[in-house]
Design a protein around this motif. Structure first.
Motif, mmCIF file in Angstrom:
data_model
loop_
_atom_site.group_PDB
_atom_site.id
_atom_site.type_symbol
_atom_site.label_atom_id
_atom_site.label_comp_id
_atom_site.label_asym_id
_atom_site.label_seq_id
_atom_site.Cartn_x
_atom_site.Cartn_y
_atom_site.Cartn_z
ATOM 1 N N LEU A 1 0.818 -1.222 0.000
ATOM 2 C CA LEU A 1 0.000 0.000 0.000
ATOM 3 C C LEU A 1 0.855 1.277 0.000
ATOM 4 O O LEU A 1 0.380 2.356 -0.335
ATOM 5 N N GLY A 2 2.116 1.137 0.399
ATOM 6 C CA GLY A 2 2.988 2.311 0.495
ATOM 7 C C GLY A 2 3.577 2.726 -0.836
ATOM 8 O O GLY A 2 4.053 3.846 -1.004
ATOM 9 N N LYS A 3 3.538 1.818 -1.805
ATOM 10 C CA LYS A 3 4.234 2.035 -3.083
ATOM 11 C C LYS A 3 3.227 1.978 -4.215
ATOM 12 O O LYS A 3 2.451 1.036 -4.316
ATOM 13 N N LEU A 4 3.223 3.003 -5.057
ATOM 14 C CA LEU A 4 2.305 3.015 -6.194
ATOM 15 C C LEU A 4 3.121 2.741 -7.461
ATOM 16 O O LEU A 4 4.015 3.513 -7.809
ATOM 17 N N ASP A 5 2.860 1.618 -8.110
ATOM 18 C CA ASP A 5 3.611 1.260 -9.319
ATOM 19 C C ASP A 5 2.999 1.924 -10.539
ATOM 20 O O ASP A 5 1.781 2.137 -10.583
ATOM 21 N N ILE A 6 3.825 2.187 -11.550
ATOM 22 C CA ILE A 6 3.270 2.894 -12.717
ATOM 23 C C ILE A 6 2.307 2.008 -13.515
ATOM 24 O O ILE A 6 1.558 2.512 -14.322
ATOM 25 N N PHE A 7 2.328 0.702 -13.250
ATOM 26 C CA PHE A 7 1.388 -0.180 -13.955
ATOM 27 C C PHE A 7 0.210 -0.610 -13.085
ATOM 28 O O PHE A 7 -0.535 -1.510 -13.441
ATOM 29 N N ASP A 8 0.023 0.016 -11.937
ATOM 30 C CA ASP A 8 -1.127 -0.307 -11.090
ATOM 31 C C ASP A 8 -2.444 -0.010 -11.826
ATOM 32 O O ASP A 8 -2.532 0.939 -12.608
ATOM 33 N N SER A 9 -3.463 -0.822 -11.525
ATOM 34 C CA SER A 9 -4.784 -0.601 -12.131
ATOM 35 C C SER A 9 -5.409 0.661 -11.526
ATOM 36 O O SER A 9 -5.002 1.112 -10.440
ATOM 37 N N ALA A 10 -6.428 1.187 -12.214
ATOM 38 C CA ALA A 10 -7.126 2.372 -11.709
ATOM 39 C C ALA A 10 -7.676 2.099 -10.306
ATOM 40 O O ALA A 10 -7.573 2.946 -9.409
ATOM 41 N N ALA A 11 -8.223 0.896 -10.102
ATOM 42 C CA ALA A 11 -8.798 0.572 -8.785
ATOM 43 C C ALA A 11 -7.717 0.587 -7.705
ATOM 44 O O ALA A 11 -7.942 1.104 -6.591
ATOM 45 N N ASP A 12 -6.536 0.045 -8.015
ATOM 46 C CA ASP A 12 -5.449 0.038 -7.023
ATOM 47 C C ASP A 12 -4.951 1.460 -6.735
ATOM 48 O O ASP A 12 -4.646 1.792 -5.585
ATOM 49 N N ILE A 13 -4.873 2.273 -7.778
ATOM 50 C CA ILE A 13 -4.411 3.661 -7.570
ATOM 51 C C ILE A 13 -5.399 4.390 -6.651
ATOM 52 O O ILE A 13 -4.999 5.031 -5.676
ATOM 53 N N GLU A 14 -6.705 4.222 -6.933
ATOM 54 C CA GLU A 14 -7.708 4.873 -6.073
ATOM 55 C C GLU A 14 -7.583 4.404 -4.628
ATOM 56 O O GLU A 14 -7.617 5.206 -3.692
ATOM 57 N N LYS A 15 -7.407 3.098 -4.474
ATOM 58 C CA LYS A 15 -7.317 2.540 -3.117
ATOM 59 C C LYS A 15 -6.076 3.077 -2.379
ATOM 60 O O LYS A 15 -6.167 3.516 -1.224
ATOM 61 N N LYS A 16 -4.939 3.060 -3.060
ATOM 62 C CA LYS A 16 -3.693 3.469 -2.396
ATOM 63 C C LYS A 16 -3.705 4.955 -2.017
ATOM 64 O O LYS A 16 -3.209 5.340 -0.953
ATOM 65 N N ILE A 17 -4.280 5.783 -2.898
ATOM 66 C CA ILE A 17 -4.327 7.222 -2.589
ATOM 67 C C ILE A 17 -5.319 7.477 -1.453
ATOM 68 O O ILE A 17 -5.055 8.228 -0.517
ATOM 69 N N LYS A 18 -6.459 6.797 -1.523
ATOM 70 C CA LYS A 18 -7.466 6.963 -0.475
ATOM 71 C C LYS A 18 -6.909 6.581 0.898
ATOM 72 O O LYS A 18 -7.161 7.250 1.907
ATOM 73 N N LYS A 19 -6.120 5.495 0.918
ATOM 74 C CA LYS A 19 -5.579 5.015 2.203
ATOM 75 C C LYS A 19 -4.263 5.671 2.590
ATOM 76 O O LYS A 19 -3.688 5.338 3.630
ATOM 77 N N ALA A 20 -3.750 6.554 1.748
ATOM 78 C CA ALA A 20 -2.459 7.185 2.057
ATOM 79 C C ALA A 20 -2.554 7.924 3.397
ATOM 80 O O ALA A 20 -3.539 8.607 3.679
ATOM 81 N N VAL A 21 -1.520 7.775 4.212
ATOM 82 C CA VAL A 21 -1.506 8.380 5.541
ATOM 83 C C VAL A 21 -1.392 9.905 5.434
ATOM 84 O O VAL A 21 -0.540 10.419 4.709
ATOM 85 N N SER B 1 -2.826 10.317 -16.203
ATOM 86 C CA SER B 1 -1.447 10.484 -16.686
ATOM 87 C C SER B 1 -0.792 9.146 -16.999
ATOM 88 O O SER B 1 0.023 9.061 -17.915
ATOM 89 N N LEU B 2 -1.104 8.121 -16.213
ATOM 90 C CA LEU B 2 -0.414 6.837 -16.406
ATOM 91 C C LEU B 2 -1.076 5.931 -17.442
ATOM 92 O O LEU B 2 -0.405 5.074 -18.017
ATOM 93 N N SER B 3 -2.393 6.121 -17.700
ATOM 94 C CA SER B 3 -3.039 5.130 -18.576
ATOM 95 C C SER B 3 -2.489 5.100 -20.009
ATOM 96 O O SER B 3 -2.324 4.011 -20.559
ATOM 97 N N PRO B 4 -2.121 6.238 -20.625
ATOM 98 C CA PRO B 4 -1.505 6.113 -21.965
ATOM 99 C C PRO B 4 -0.161 5.370 -21.928
ATOM 100 O O PRO B 4 0.179 4.636 -22.862
ATOM 101 N N ILE B 5 0.572 5.531 -20.822
ATOM 102 C CA ILE B 5 1.864 4.832 -20.678
ATOM 103 C C ILE B 5 1.611 3.329 -20.588
ATOM 104 O O ILE B 5 2.280 2.513 -21.221
ATOM 105 N N GLN B 6 0.582 2.968 -19.824
ATOM 106 C CA GLN B 6 0.248 1.548 -19.649
ATOM 107 C C GLN B 6 -0.161 0.926 -20.991
ATOM 108 O O GLN B 6 0.228 -0.198 -21.314
ATOM 109 N N ALA B 7 -0.927 1.678 -21.790
ATOM 110 C CA ALA B 7 -1.380 1.140 -23.085
ATOM 111 C C ALA B 7 -0.197 0.952 -24.030
ATOM 112 O O ALA B 7 -0.073 -0.098 -24.686
ATOM 113 N N ARG B 8 0.697 1.927 -24.088
ATOM 114 C CA ARG B 8 1.872 1.804 -24.976
ATOM 115 C C ARG B 8 2.767 0.656 -24.528
ATOM 116 O O ARG B 8 3.335 -0.070 -25.340
#
Ligand code: AMP
Ligand code: TRP
Length: 322
Positions: A199-219, A275-282
């Motif tokens: 939860l502490g690390k956000l990877d550039i290939f994380d799914s949208a759901a994981d990004i939302e979860k990690k930011i929401k839970k960020a301390v 910002s990350l989704s075009p990178i993920q698609a390429r």
């Protein structure tokens, strides 16, 4: 102006790698820029041969997907160019044991008892070799690499004093914001491939759901006030830096736009996803043709070899080997 930087192919790049390094590489790339997938450095860690081979390719694809254009800059794999390991030896004969033991990154690893490999101690010398082989003027990296850069400068100056003018002394360069992205669960520690919790690390290939979860839970903190204050509110300041890096606004301007943490966090997550989704698609496209990727990286190594062969030769001559 010669630019050089490197990144290790161990684990998926995270938001710290992207904002601290990759994004500014993309912005600064031109025909004088060299970017290197430093696979020899990854051998300082526990990594299986299969993982190293795969992650090297994945990282190459991730860098191109992020916007590095092999037609514009030179992108290559460190071990494809033999002069890095050779120059490393010359510089190990100039660096001192004492200065290597003083490196914070080494001391951290030693404290975690990972330091049984001699290469963990000599790691920054190989990094100095990478940089000095290209007559580099500027090294864009995250803030955590500042000490290694100072050591590189020290080694270059010592070499020049001892053997005559040989190396260009490089400058450290970091992005204006988010040069040190902190762990989302522990804002006193940098986001890291090896240490951060999932939860502490956000990877550039994380799914949208994981990004939302990690930011929401960020301390963050309990006072609930939207204010940019690293000293007293590091969790929030870290998130404001990330928002600022992805937008054209300063962290203070971003803080002024919101009144509630919840609203800020949802907009931040949306901005990161956008910002990350075009990178993920390429990236997915590029990984679909591995032979072409390998080919691109081999071409990069040929370009890098031409430049580094000449500098290696200059150093070897200065030391009396030629
Ligand atoms: P590494 O993954 O250690 O090879 O790092 C590659 C690049 O990412 C280097 O320029 C680092 O300075 C940068 N970097 C790594 N972690 C962070 C972080 N948490 N914040 C900002 N930059 C980082
Ligand atoms: N040590 C750097 C890191 O962990 C990676 C690296 C290796 C590097 N060689 C380099 C960075 C040369 C810049 C230039 O982040």
């Amino acid at each position: 102006m010669r630019i050089f930087s490197g990144i290790q192919p161990s684990g998926t790049p995270h938001l710290g790698n992207y904002l601290g390094a990759i994004k500014s590489w993309v912005e600064s790339q031109d025909s004088g820029a060299f970017f290197c997938v430093v696979d020899l450095h990854s051998l300082t860690l526990d990594i299986t041969p299969e993982d190293l081979r795969l992650q090297r390719l994945e990282l190459s694809a991730a860098l191109i997907a992020s916007g590095l254009d092999p037609e514009v800059c030179t992108l290559f794999v460190q071990s494809h160019v033999p002069y890095h390991a050779q120059m490393n030896w010359l510089l190990e004969c100039v660096a001192s044991y004492g200065e290597l033991t003083r490196m914070v990154a080494f001391k951290d690893k030693a404290a975690r008892q990972e330091a049984q490999r001699a290469s963990l101690l000599t790691y920054p010398v190989l990094m100095a070799a990478d940089i000095l082989l290209y007559d580099t003027n500027k090294v864009p990296v995250g803030d955590d690499q500042k000490q290694h850069l100072e050591l590189t400068r020290e080694i270059a100056e010592r070499f020049n004093n001892r053997y005559g003018q040989t190396f260009t002394v490089p400058e450290f360069s970091k992005p204006p914001v988010a040069a040190r992205v902190m762990d989302l669960q522990d804002p006193t520690r940098k986001m890291s491939k090896s240490v951060s919790s999932p939860l502490g690390k956000l990877d550039i290939f994380d799914s949208a759901a994981d990004i939302e979860k990690k930011i929401k839970k960020a301390v963050t903190d309990t006072d609930g006030e939207m204010r940019y204050d690293w000293e007293n509110k590091p969790g929030l300041a870290n998130l404001l830096d990330v928002y600022s890096a992805f937008s054209s606004e300063s962290p203070e301007q971003v803080a002024a736009k919101f009144t509630r943490y919840g609203d800020f966090k949802s907009e931040l997550a949306a901005l990161i996803i956008e910002s990350l989704s075009p990178i993920q698609a390429r990236y997915t496209d590029l990984m679909g043709d591995r032979a072409e990727l390998e080919n691109l990286m081999r071409k990069g190594a040929q370009k890098a070899s031409v430049v580094s062969a000449a500098v290696y030769d200059r150093a070897a001559t200065a030391m009396g080997l030629n």
